[in-house]
Design a protein around this motif. Structure first.
Motif, PDB file in Angstrom:
ATOM      1  N   PRO A  66     -28.632 -46.131  -5.530  1.00 48.23           N
ATOM      2  CA  PRO A  66     -28.720 -46.569  -6.978  1.00 48.23           C
ATOM      3  C   PRO A  66     -30.081 -46.574  -8.087  1.00 48.23           C
ATOM      4  N   THR A  67     -29.972 -46.167  -9.169  1.00 43.81           N
ATOM      5  CA  THR A  67     -31.446 -46.363  -9.895  1.00 43.81           C
ATOM      6  C   THR A  67     -31.120 -46.505 -11.680  1.00 43.81           C
ATOM      7  N   VAL A  68     -31.542 -46.723 -12.193  1.00 48.14           N
ATOM      8  CA  VAL A  68     -31.185 -46.550 -13.580  1.00 48.14           C
ATOM      9  C   VAL A  68     -32.311 -44.683 -14.158  1.00 48.14           C
ATOM     10  N   ALA A  69     -31.223 -44.312 -15.244  1.00 49.12           N
ATOM     11  CA  ALA A  69     -31.301 -43.082 -15.552  1.00 49.12           C
ATOM     12  C   ALA A  69     -32.197 -43.156 -17.391  1.00 49.12           C
ATOM     13  N   ALA A 106     -33.492 -38.764 -17.886  1.00 42.13           N
ATOM     14  CA  ALA A 106     -34.915 -38.893 -16.752  1.00 42.13           C
ATOM     15  C   ALA A 106     -34.600 -39.980 -15.809  1.00 42.13           C
ATOM     16  N   TRP A 107     -34.759 -40.024 -14.111  1.00 42.25           N
ATOM     17  CA  TRP A 107     -34.876 -41.221 -13.690  1.00 42.25           C
ATOM     18  C   TRP A 107     -35.548 -40.919 -12.357  1.00 42.25           C
ATOM     19  N   GLY A 112     -39.922 -41.365  -5.362  1.00 41.84           N
ATOM     20  CA  GLY A 112     -40.865 -41.351  -6.791  1.00 41.84           C
ATOM     21  C   GLY A 112     -41.255 -40.491  -7.322  1.00 41.84           C
ATOM     22  N   THR A 113     -41.044 -39.086  -7.279  1.00 39.84           N
ATOM     23  CA  THR A 113     -40.978 -38.465  -8.023  1.00 39.84           C
ATOM     24  C   THR A 113     -39.994 -38.639  -9.666  1.00 39.84           C
ATOM     25  N   GLU A 114     -40.920 -37.825 -10.461  1.00 38.37           N
ATOM     26  CA  GLU A 114     -39.799 -38.347 -11.783  1.00 38.37           C
ATOM     27  C   GLU A 114     -38.200 -36.727 -11.889  1.00 38.37           C
ATOM     28  N   ARG A 138     -30.161 -38.757  -1.211  1.00 35.71           N
ATOM     29  CA  ARG A 138     -32.275 -39.535  -1.029  1.00 35.71           C
ATOM     30  C   ARG A 138     -32.762 -37.953  -1.108  1.00 35.71           C
ATOM     31  N   THR A 139     -32.682 -37.213  -1.389  1.00 40.52           N
ATOM     32  CA  THR A 139     -33.833 -36.386  -1.738  1.00 40.52           C
ATOM     33  C   THR A 139     -33.632 -36.665  -3.429  1.00 40.52           C
ATOM     34  N   GLY A 140     -33.210 -37.874  -4.580  1.00 38.89           N
ATOM     35  CA  GLY A 140     -32.997 -37.733  -5.948  1.00 38.89           C
ATOM     36  C   GLY A 140     -32.304 -37.067  -6.662  1.00 38.89           C
TER      37      GLY A 140
END
Length: 208
Positions: A66-69, A106-107, A112-114, A138-140
């Protein structure tokens, strides 16, 4: 069921026919299958499906992060292509686009890459600068959220119930086919017996 309950009484009844006993045994066997085998088959399939789906849920939870975009801008609607195809595509997706608008967001990837890409959101209005939850692999790369364990259990329950219903339908259909054939054989024997005694029925000295 009356044939099954009267099975033992018919065993020593001189008027009992072989087809009567067979019909009673068929009814008893079908009842046992419906009460025992059918629920067991449904439970076995449901348990197996639930185990497989829960493994898939755990795998998805391990592989998806999970992340925030952040909304960069609304996604542009493609206006190229044939007019007919574009019209059909617009008509089919208009409702979905209203519920899940597509945006360029964008996330941050797990390394750690954008990252930037076009994704859909569950927000009714997505303005530039708004934030919304997003799942990535896992690759973004943006992916759908992992399946909820409760959803997996619901799918397994539906699978088990479906198998149980199909198995019950198969048992009952088989019973009806067997009983139908027994009735046809019974009527055929009656017709043959009547053909033998019918011409002499009621005549003096024939024993009638």
């Amino acid at each position: 069921m009356r044939a099954a309950t009267g099975l033992w009484r018919w065993r020593h009844n001189p008027l009992c026919r072989t087809t009567d006993l067979v019909e009673a045994w068929v009814a008893m066997t079908a009842a046992l299958l419906l009460c025992l085998a059918v629920p067991l088959a449904g439970w076995a399939v449901g348990a197996s499906a639930n185990e497989s789906l829960q493994r898939a849920v755990r795998a998805q939870q391990q592989e998806r992060v999970p992340t925030v975009a952040r909304v960069v801008r609304p996604a542009e609607t493609a206006e190229t292509g044939e007019a007919g195809a574009t019209g059909r595509r617009t008509a089919e997706t208009a409702g979905e686009q209203r519920l899940r608008p597509a945006v360029v967001a964008a996330w941050t990837a797990p390394d750690g890459t954008e990252r930037t890409g076009t994704v859909t959101t569950a927000r009714e209005h997505a303005d530039p600068g708004d934030h919304f939850p997003l799942w990535t692999d896992r690759t973004g790369r943006a992916v759908t959220p992992p399946m909820h364990p409760g959803t997996a259990r619901a799918h397994a329950l539906v699978a088990g119930l479906t198998v149980a219903l199909l198995a019950g339908f198969l048992v009952e259909s088989t019973r009806r086919v067997v009983v139908h054939r027994l009735l046809r054989r019974r009527y055929a024997r009656l017709d043959r017996a009547w053909a033998q005694v019918g011409p002499d029925w009621g005549r003096t000295g024939t024993g009638s």
